[in-house]
Write an enzyme that holds these catalytic residues in place. Sequence first.
Site, mmCIF file in Angstrom:
data_model
loop_
_atom_site.group_PDB
_atom_site.id
_atom_site.type_symbol
_atom_site.label_atom_id
_atom_site.label_comp_id
_atom_site.label_asym_id
_atom_site.label_seq_id
_atom_site.Cartn_x
_atom_site.Cartn_y
_atom_site.Cartn_z
ATOM 1 C CB VAL A 57 -0.922 0.017 1.243
ATOM 2 C CG1 VAL A 57 -1.831 1.243 1.214
ATOM 3 C CG2 VAL A 57 -1.756 -1.245 1.308
ATOM 4 C CG ASP A 58 1.327 5.775 -1.895
ATOM 5 O OD1 ASP A 58 2.484 5.896 -1.477
ATOM 6 O OD2 ASP A 58 0.625 6.731 -2.255
ATOM 7 C CE LYS A 59 4.710 6.284 5.385
ATOM 8 N NZ LYS A 59 5.935 6.488 6.172
#
Length: 269
Positions: free
Chosen positions: A122-124
Amino acid sequence: MRAEKVGRDTLLAQIVTLVTAAQRSQAPIQRLADRVAGWFVPAVIIVAVAAFVAWLVWGPAPALPHAMVAAVTVLIIACPCALGLATPMSIMVAVGRGAQAGILVKNAAALERLEKVDTLVVDKTGTLTEGKPRVTGVYPSAGIDQDLLMSVAQGLEQNSEHPLAQAIRSFFSGHPVAPAVVIDFISITGEGVRGTLNGEAVALGNKKLMEGAGIDLSPVAVEADRLRDGGATVVFTSRARTLLGLIAVADPIKVSTPAATSGVTGKRT
């Protein structure tokens, strides 16, 4: 008020189209089921006809009703309807339930592959976090005054547009320590910023920038690793060949993130 898109051009209409197309798409397992059904259906019909003939010739009286019952029984019990309907119904239900939860599935093949996924990436920033970094700590090196570290850091970040620079400026705003007057400002993509202060080179950035400037990071390596393990981004500050210290910047986790990732098991990074 002006409507720029109407009808099929609206975002809602595009979402409906995407969901409908996904529900109509075929998964690889469905194509396999269709091929199996292509052989299974003729085989069932042949068996039903054979049962009809056998009961008609050798069955007890009345032969014709018994033969009809036997043939229909074979067709009903061995009916391939479940084989052909199970997969499309599962896809329709899964895509529909996903849409209700705000999850859009591109096609049935993607939905089938999802069952084999064992790693979620996931793109944080801005997804699991608020997207608003904040300074969580200022750590001067041994023998270095904290005010000097703060002054140089502010001076370097005055002209930077990076989100971390905004976090540092916001943290130091209103602080009695004035920012140093840095000239020859240079922003290096993926590394940090550099400049000149009273004829000496100053820099603020990551490990790569410091190593390129010949700065020894070993005295703060343990502390930097500890901060990174806690989810912070470590920003180093140097003057000439001296490491002034480091600044920890972290992006707060959204309140909704724990609930969103509650079903994820295993290692989290």
